[in-house]
Design a protein around this motif. Structure first.
Motif, PDB file in Angstrom:
ATOM      1  N   GLU A 101       0.813  -1.211   0.000  1.00  0.00           N
ATOM      2  CA  GLU A 101       0.000   0.000   0.000  1.00  0.00           C
ATOM      3  C   GLU A 101       0.849   1.264   0.000  1.00  0.00           C
ATOM      4  O   GLU A 101       0.320   2.372   0.142  1.00  0.00           O
ATOM      5  N   ASP A 102       2.162   1.117  -0.149  1.00  0.00           N
ATOM      6  CA  ASP A 102       3.060   2.267  -0.201  1.00  0.00           C
ATOM      7  C   ASP A 102       4.318   1.839  -0.952  1.00  0.00           C
ATOM      8  O   ASP A 102       4.396   0.718  -1.454  1.00  0.00           O
ATOM      9  N   TYR A 103       5.307   2.718  -1.013  1.00  0.00           N
ATOM     10  CA  TYR A 103       6.524   2.439  -1.760  1.00  0.00           C
ATOM     11  C   TYR A 103       7.153   1.109  -1.334  1.00  0.00           C
ATOM     12  O   TYR A 103       7.170   0.777  -0.152  1.00  0.00           O
ATOM     13  N   THR A 118       9.529  -8.826   0.482  1.00  0.00           N
ATOM     14  CA  THR A 118       9.477  -7.414   0.119  1.00  0.00           C
ATOM     15  C   THR A 118       9.246  -6.570   1.367  1.00  0.00           C
ATOM     16  O   THR A 118       8.513  -6.968   2.276  1.00  0.00           O
ATOM     17  N   ALA A 119       9.880  -5.401   1.386  1.00  0.00           N
ATOM     18  CA  ALA A 119       9.746  -4.448   2.491  1.00  0.00           C
ATOM     19  C   ALA A 119       9.188  -3.148   1.956  1.00  0.00           C
ATOM     20  O   ALA A 119       9.550  -2.713   0.858  1.00  0.00           O
ATOM     21  N   SER A 120       8.321  -2.504   2.755  1.00  0.00           N
ATOM     22  CA  SER A 120       7.578  -1.358   2.230  1.00  0.00           C
ATOM     23  C   SER A 120       7.421  -0.241   3.253  1.00  0.00           C
ATOM     24  O   SER A 120       7.522  -0.448   4.471  1.00  0.00           O
ATOM     25  N   ASP A 121       7.105   0.944   2.708  1.00  0.00           N
ATOM     26  CA  ASP A 121       6.757   2.086   3.551  1.00  0.00           C
ATOM     27  C   ASP A 121       5.409   1.906   4.247  1.00  0.00           C
ATOM     28  O   ASP A 121       5.047   2.717   5.107  1.00  0.00           O
ATOM     29  N   ASP A 122       4.658   0.857   3.897  1.00  0.00           N
ATOM     30  CA  ASP A 122       3.397   0.590   4.605  1.00  0.00           C
ATOM     31  C   ASP A 122       3.626  -0.132   5.935  1.00  0.00           C
ATOM     32  O   ASP A 122       2.678  -0.584   6.579  1.00  0.00           O
ATOM     33  N   HIS A 123       4.910  -0.239   6.338  1.00  0.00           N
ATOM     34  CA  HIS A 123       5.339  -0.830   7.620  1.00  0.00           C
ATOM     35  C   HIS A 123       5.346  -2.353   7.597  1.00  0.00           C
ATOM     36  O   HIS A 123       5.606  -2.981   8.625  1.00  0.00           O
ATOM     37  N   LEU A 124       5.057  -2.958   6.436  1.00  0.00           N
ATOM     38  CA  LEU A 124       4.910  -4.411   6.355  1.00  0.00           C
ATOM     39  C   LEU A 124       6.041  -5.061   5.569  1.00  0.00           C
ATOM     40  O   LEU A 124       6.688  -4.434   4.729  1.00  0.00           O
ATOM     41  N   CYS A 136       0.764 -14.355  -1.930  1.00  0.00           N
ATOM     42  CA  CYS A 136       1.357 -13.873  -0.689  1.00  0.00           C
ATOM     43  C   CYS A 136       1.211 -14.963   0.372  1.00  0.00           C
ATOM     44  O   CYS A 136       0.099 -15.295   0.795  1.00  0.00           O
ATOM     45  N   VAL A 137       2.325 -15.519   0.797  1.00  0.00           N
ATOM     46  CA  VAL A 137       2.321 -16.620   1.755  1.00  0.00           C
ATOM     47  C   VAL A 137       2.134 -16.104   3.174  1.00  0.00           C
ATOM     48  O   VAL A 137       1.420 -16.701   3.987  1.00  0.00           O
ATOM     49  N   ARG A 138       2.758 -14.967   3.460  1.00  0.00           N
ATOM     50  CA  ARG A 138       2.708 -14.455   4.842  1.00  0.00           C
ATOM     51  C   ARG A 138       2.996 -12.964   4.853  1.00  0.00           C
ATOM     52  O   ARG A 138       3.753 -12.460   4.017  1.00  0.00           O
ATOM     53  N   THR A 139       2.348 -12.273   5.790  1.00  0.00           N
ATOM     54  CA  THR A 139       2.610 -10.861   6.045  1.00  0.00           C
ATOM     55  C   THR A 139       3.191 -10.728   7.451  1.00  0.00           C
ATOM     56  O   THR A 139       2.646 -11.277   8.404  1.00  0.00           O
ATOM     57  N   PHE A 140       4.300 -10.013   7.545  1.00  0.00           N
ATOM     58  CA  PHE A 140       5.006  -9.851   8.814  1.00  0.00           C
ATOM     59  C   PHE A 140       4.747  -8.440   9.351  1.00  0.00           C
ATOM     60  O   PHE A 140       5.080  -7.449   8.687  1.00  0.00           O
ATOM     61  N   GLU A 141       4.159  -8.368  10.532  1.00  0.00           N
ATOM     62  CA  GLU A 141       3.773  -7.089  11.119  1.00  0.00           C
ATOM     63  C   GLU A 141       4.525  -6.837  12.421  1.00  0.00           C
ATOM     64  O   GLU A 141       4.781  -7.763  13.188  1.00  0.00           O
ATOM     65  N   GLY A 142       4.865  -5.580  12.667  1.00  0.00           N
ATOM     66  CA  GLY A 142       5.555  -5.242  13.905  1.00  0.00           C
ATOM     67  C   GLY A 142       6.265  -3.906  13.858  1.00  0.00           C
ATOM     68  O   GLY A 142       6.421  -3.252  14.886  1.00  0.00           O
ATOM     69  N   HIS A 143       6.685  -3.484  12.674  1.00  0.00           N
ATOM     70  CA  HIS A 143       7.335  -2.182  12.559  1.00  0.00           C
ATOM     71  C   HIS A 143       6.296  -1.061  12.585  1.00  0.00           C
ATOM     72  O   HIS A 143       5.147  -1.247  12.160  1.00  0.00           O
ATOM     73  N   SER A 144       6.724   0.109  13.066  1.00  0.00           N
ATOM     74  CA  SER A 144       5.824   1.260  13.173  1.00  0.00           C
ATOM     75  C   SER A 144       6.227   2.405  12.252  1.00  0.00           C
ATOM     76  O   SER A 144       5.715   3.521  12.376  1.00  0.00           O
ATOM     77  N   HIS A 145       7.155   2.136  11.331  1.00  0.00           N
ATOM     78  CA  HIS A 145       7.566   3.140  10.344  1.00  0.00           C
ATOM     79  C   HIS A 145       8.023   2.378   9.106  1.00  0.00           C
ATOM     80  O   HIS A 145       7.923   1.149   9.037  1.00  0.00           O
ATOM     81  N   TYR A 146       8.525   3.101   8.102  1.00  0.00           N
ATOM     82  CA  TYR A 146       8.966   2.475   6.859  1.00  0.00           C
ATOM     83  C   TYR A 146       9.953   1.340   7.143  1.00  0.00           C
ATOM     84  O   TYR A 146      10.883   1.498   7.931  1.00  0.00           O
ATOM     85  N   VAL A 147       9.748   0.204   6.460  1.00  0.00           N
ATOM     86  CA  VAL A 147      10.707  -0.901   6.530  1.00  0.00           C
ATOM     87  C   VAL A 147      11.688  -0.713   5.372  1.00  0.00           C
ATOM     88  O   VAL A 147      11.306  -0.742   4.206  1.00  0.00           O
TER      89      VAL A 147
END
Length: 304
Positions: A101-103, A118-124, A136-147
């Protein structure tokens, strides 16, 4: 073995800002992702352009492009949030889909599974399987800013590290959407991450907007050394698998070479191409590729 090395520049190529580099494992090719929306494959032995891809409309930046050599593909992530896959032989686009959803900041190809991360500015962070139609096999969540960047553990390919502008470095397992470890790595944003192997021991390296690179014990996640010397944000880290060398790149327009045993600064390079964004190594030939604001260069690591 000499503990003092330097880079002998072989050639320089002017271009739009280079955001990422990747080296083909067999062919003498370097894959160059540009801020202009172009991706190019250059032959670094013959010093000529082999292939060129117009990836995005309206010149939106391409921030990461990687070879998937076993499929004869390249995979590209860009600021229009799309992931595109091309056959590099006929330059045909074979897949295009919205990835985030972002760069899209960074793409990593798994060394022995049909996966990319893949790493994105959507924090995912997302894991994709190309053998299952790029699902998409898995989404990794935990960051609170751009990855900003990812690195797969060279000892255990099921684990990887991520860094973010939230100042943290997190460790993940491919089977778990939540991090298995997390640390506040820097007081400012973290732009780059890589692993260092020394005497069968693994270290994690992080580079930051605080102008430093930190070296961490991968088991205890304790900081063992801070490399200081850059005068602007650290943007890229390269570790040599055989020589005792660490390379750090910065927006201060320099590349610093460090001894990975003593952690002493060995050499500072400024090749007049502006801010430095990417460094890659061709292990067999000891050739190093450096991507900058105004182009890229190819050099060879030699004994000083």
């Amino acid at each position: 073995m000499s503990l003092t090395h330097e880079v002998q520049v072989e050639f320089t190529q002017r271009s739009a800002r280079v955001k990422s580099l990747d080296i083909h494992p067999v062919e003498p090719w370097i894959l160059i992702a540009q801020h202009s929306g172009m991706v190019e494959i250059w032959n670094y032995k013959l010093q000529r352009l082999e292939k060129s891809f117009v990836v995005t409309d309206n010149n939106l930046p391409v921030r990461s492009a990687k070879f998937i050599a076993q499929k004869e593909w390249i995979v590209v992530g860009s600021d229009d949030m799309m992931i595109r896959v091309y056959d590099y032989n006929n330059e045909e686009k074979i897949k295009e889909f919205k990835g985030h959803e972002d760069y899209i900041r960074n793409i990593v190809v798994h060394p022995n599974q049909p996966y990319i991360l893949t790493a994105s500015d959507d924090h995912l962070i997302k894991l994709w399987n190309w053998e299952n139609d790029w699902s998409c096999v898995r989404t990794f969540e935990g960051h609170s800013h751009y990855v900003m960047q990812l690195a797969i553990n060279p000892f255990d390919h099921n684990n990887f590290a991520s860094v973010s502008l939230d100042g943290s470095c997190k460790i993940w397992n491919l089977q778990d959407s939540n991090p298995i470890a997390s640390m506040v790595a820097h007081e400012k944003g973290v732009n780059c991450v890589n692993y260092l192997t020394r005497e069968n021991k693994l270290y994690l390296l992080t580079g930051s907007d605080d102008y430093t690179t930190k070296i961490w014990d991968n088991e205890t996640l304790s900081c063992v050394k801070v490399l200081e010397g850059h005068t602007n944000n650290v943007t890229a880290i390269l570790t040599h698998p055989h020589l005792p060398l660490i390379f750090t790149a910065s927006e201060d327009k320099t590349i610093r070479i460090w001894n990975s045993i003593t952690y002493q600064s060995v050499k500072t390079m400024d090749e007049g191409l502006g801010r430095v964004w990417a460094i890659e190594l061709e292990i067999n030939s000891n050739q190093i590729m450096i991507g900058c604001d105004e182009g890229y260069l190819v050099g060879k690591i030699i004994n000083a």
